[in-house]
Design a protein around this motif. Structure first.
Motif, mmCIF file in Angstrom:
data_model
loop_
_atom_site.group_PDB
_atom_site.id
_atom_site.type_symbol
_atom_site.label_atom_id
_atom_site.label_comp_id
_atom_site.label_asym_id
_atom_site.label_seq_id
_atom_site.Cartn_x
_atom_site.Cartn_y
_atom_site.Cartn_z
ATOM 1 N N ALA A 28 0.830 -1.205 0.000
ATOM 2 C CA ALA A 28 0.000 0.000 0.000
ATOM 3 C C ALA A 28 0.863 1.253 0.000
ATOM 4 O O ALA A 28 2.004 1.261 0.473
ATOM 5 N N LEU A 29 0.310 2.326 -0.560
ATOM 6 C CA LEU A 29 0.989 3.611 -0.571
ATOM 7 C C LEU A 29 0.638 4.386 0.689
ATOM 8 O O LEU A 29 -0.506 4.365 1.147
ATOM 9 N N GLU A 30 1.615 5.081 1.244
ATOM 10 C CA GLU A 30 1.397 5.851 2.464
ATOM 11 C C GLU A 30 0.391 6.962 2.209
ATOM 12 O O GLU A 30 0.480 7.691 1.225
ATOM 13 N N GLU A 31 -0.613 7.065 3.095
ATOM 14 C CA GLU A 31 -1.619 8.105 2.953
ATOM 15 C C GLU A 31 -1.071 9.446 3.407
ATOM 16 O O GLU A 31 -0.079 9.532 4.123
ATOM 17 N N ASP A 32 -1.738 10.526 2.958
ATOM 18 C CA ASP A 32 -1.333 11.863 3.381
ATOM 19 C C ASP A 32 -1.656 12.099 4.852
ATOM 20 O O ASP A 32 -1.047 12.939 5.500
ATOM 21 N N MET A 33 -2.636 11.350 5.354
ATOM 22 C CA MET A 33 -3.068 11.556 6.733
ATOM 23 C C MET A 33 -3.274 10.214 7.421
ATOM 24 O O MET A 33 -3.715 9.253 6.799
ATOM 25 N N CYS A 34 -2.911 10.152 8.679
ATOM 26 C CA CYS A 34 -3.187 8.959 9.466
ATOM 27 C C CYS A 34 -3.790 9.396 10.791
ATOM 28 O O CYS A 34 -3.955 10.586 11.046
ATOM 29 N N TYR A 35 -4.157 8.433 11.620
ATOM 30 C CA TYR A 35 -4.839 8.743 12.870
ATOM 31 C C TYR A 35 -4.178 8.024 14.040
ATOM 32 O O TYR A 35 -3.621 6.943 13.893
ATOM 33 N N LYS A 36 -4.280 8.659 15.201
ATOM 34 C CA LYS A 36 -3.970 7.997 16.462
ATOM 35 C C LYS A 36 -5.262 7.988 17.276
ATOM 36 O O LYS A 36 -5.912 9.019 17.419
ATOM 37 N N THR A 37 -5.611 6.815 17.777
ATOM 38 C CA THR A 37 -6.843 6.671 18.546
ATOM 39 C C THR A 37 -6.510 6.444 20.008
ATOM 40 O O THR A 37 -5.673 5.606 20.338
ATOM 41 N N TYR A 38 -7.162 7.203 20.887
ATOM 42 C CA TYR A 38 -6.926 7.122 22.322
ATOM 43 C C TYR A 38 -8.207 6.692 23.026
ATOM 44 O O TYR A 38 -9.297 7.172 22.699
ATOM 45 N N LEU A 39 -8.076 5.784 23.974
ATOM 46 C CA LEU A 39 -9.195 5.392 24.816
ATOM 47 C C LEU A 39 -9.134 6.217 26.096
ATOM 48 O O LEU A 39 -8.197 6.095 26.878
ATOM 49 N N LEU A 40 -10.123 7.059 26.297
ATOM 50 C CA LEU A 40 -10.151 7.943 27.444
ATOM 51 C C LEU A 40 -10.657 7.214 28.679
ATOM 52 O O LEU A 40 -11.273 6.147 28.574
ATOM 53 N N PRO A 41 -10.390 7.778 29.863
ATOM 54 C CA PRO A 41 -10.882 7.128 31.096
ATOM 55 C C PRO A 41 -12.394 6.933 31.115
ATOM 56 O O PRO A 41 -12.891 6.060 31.806
ATOM 57 N N THR A 42 -13.122 7.737 30.345
ATOM 58 C CA THR A 42 -14.583 7.609 30.287
ATOM 59 C C THR A 42 -15.027 6.398 29.474
ATOM 60 O O THR A 42 -16.194 6.038 29.500
ATOM 61 N N GLY A 43 -14.088 5.813 28.731
ATOM 62 C CA GLY A 43 -14.432 4.690 27.861
ATOM 63 C C GLY A 43 -14.637 5.107 26.413
ATOM 64 O O GLY A 43 -14.754 4.260 25.530
ATOM 65 N N ASP A 44 -14.696 6.429 26.169
ATOM 66 C CA ASP A 44 -14.849 6.922 24.802
ATOM 67 C C ASP A 44 -13.552 6.758 24.024
ATOM 68 O O ASP A 44 -12.457 6.782 24.599
ATOM 69 N N ALA A 45 -13.671 6.611 22.708
ATOM 70 C CA ALA A 45 -12.508 6.536 21.827
ATOM 71 C C ALA A 45 -12.452 7.820 21.004
ATOM 72 O O ALA A 45 -13.444 8.212 20.397
ATOM 73 N N VAL A 46 -11.297 8.463 21.000
ATOM 74 C CA VAL A 46 -11.114 9.689 20.241
ATOM 75 C C VAL A 46 -9.979 9.481 19.250
ATOM 76 O O VAL A 46 -8.860 9.146 19.634
ATOM 77 N N SER A 47 -10.277 9.664 17.955
ATOM 78 C CA SER A 47 -9.270 9.519 16.913
ATOM 79 C C SER A 47 -8.855 10.899 16.421
ATOM 80 O O SER A 47 -9.704 11.719 16.075
ATOM 81 N N LEU A 48 -7.536 11.150 16.394
ATOM 82 C CA LEU A 48 -7.006 12.446 15.982
ATOM 83 C C LEU A 48 -6.184 12.292 14.718
ATOM 84 O O LEU A 48 -5.341 11.406 14.619
ATOM 85 N N ALA A 49 -6.449 13.169 13.756
ATOM 86 C CA ALA A 49 -5.693 13.148 12.503
ATOM 87 C C ALA A 49 -4.321 13.763 12.724
ATOM 88 O O ALA A 49 -4.181 14.747 13.432
ATOM 89 N N GLU A 50 -3.288 13.177 12.070
ATOM 90 C CA GLU A 50 -1.931 13.687 12.230
ATOM 91 C C GLU A 50 -1.250 13.789 10.881
ATOM 92 O O GLU A 50 -1.483 12.991 9.996
#
Length: 258
Positions: A80-102
């Motif tokens: 696969a070719l490297e995308e222009d954008m990727c994500y890091k996903t964090y599991l917060l203490p509340t149980g929610d998942a937040v994905s941030l573009a980098e």
């Protein structure tokens, strides 16, 4: 790659001793590479390659069955070719998942929610947009990424818990007169205006989180604060690490007063 170090490889060994390898591999892929969050907001190709390579190595240590499904998955990401954008996903203490573009930030803000309750929060130089409520930056590409991250966050979390927006803010254009071109001077000037603004009944609380890679540069920033008549106090509260990152550099949080 701190997640790879924290992955429960020992439990993988135990499962291989009690279950068929194919069932275990399918289960792992469903929880990682094929998880809905990962499919929607995929991590970088480099990370996926590292994960699959390590998984194959670990499984080969204990299993004799063919690993066709893993080899096929690795072959797919290797080609696969490297995308222009990727994500890091964090599991917060509340149980929610937040994905941030980098193209990492504040456990302190996560733990000190009382400071932000019923407050309007302006974050200067927001970057990927994790801790602010009014997110600001000067670059159009960064502003668009902020908007995408906010939309993604509100989709995965309780959208009624906060009101957020994105604003363009060029630190060098916030005053009526030309500000100094030095970044610290521009930032301190803006902080001083915020703290001494007479248009609001209560003065805002101003916190600065710094990764101190260059102590001399950081001292210059503090001297600029003193020259502007601003004082500060170092926040010494202990903080539980929520997000995985390298803490080799000193991280300091200060509160600034007029």
């Amino acid at each position: 790659m701190s997640f790879l170090n924290n992955f429960p490889w020992d439990s993988l060994h135990i499962e291989i001793m009690t279950k068929t390898t194919s069932d275990i591999i399918v289960d792992i892929l469903q929880k990682t590479r094929l998880h809905p969050i990962c499919l929607k907001n995929p991590p970088s190709l480099k990370y996926r390659r590292h994960f699959l390579t390590e998984l194959i190595k670990r499984v080969e240590m204990f299993a004799a069955e063919p690993l066709d499904v893993l080899y096929e998955a690795l072959g797919e990401v290797m080609c696969a070719l490297e995308e222009d954008m990727c994500y890091k996903t964090y599991l917060l203490p509340t149980g929610d998942a937040v994905s941030l573009a980098e193209n990492v930030r504040s456990e302190w803000a996560v733990e000190k929610t009382h400071i932000f309750t019923n407050k309007t929060v302006l974050e200067l130089g927001s970057g990927i947009g994790l801790t602010g409520y009014i997110f600001s930056d000067r670059h159009q590409t960064v502003l668009q990424r902020l908007k995408d991250n906010i939309t993604n966050c509100l989709t995965n979390c309780d959208s009624n818990s906060a009101s957020v927006c994105v604003k363009e803010l060029d630190w060098e254009k916030v005053s009526d007169e030309q500000l100094c071109s030095v970044v610290y001077a521009c930032l301190v000037r803006l902080l001083s205006r915020l703290l001494n603004c007479k248009a609001q009944e209560e003065h805002p609380d101003v916190y600065i989180a710094s990764t101190v890679r260059n102590p001399q540069m950081y001292d210059c920033f503090k001297k600029e604060l003193e020259m502007a008549g601003l004082s500060h106090v170092v926040m010494t509260d202990s903080v539980t690490q929520v997000f995985p990152y390298n803490r080799a550099s000193t991280i300091e949080m200060i509160k600034i007063y007029a």
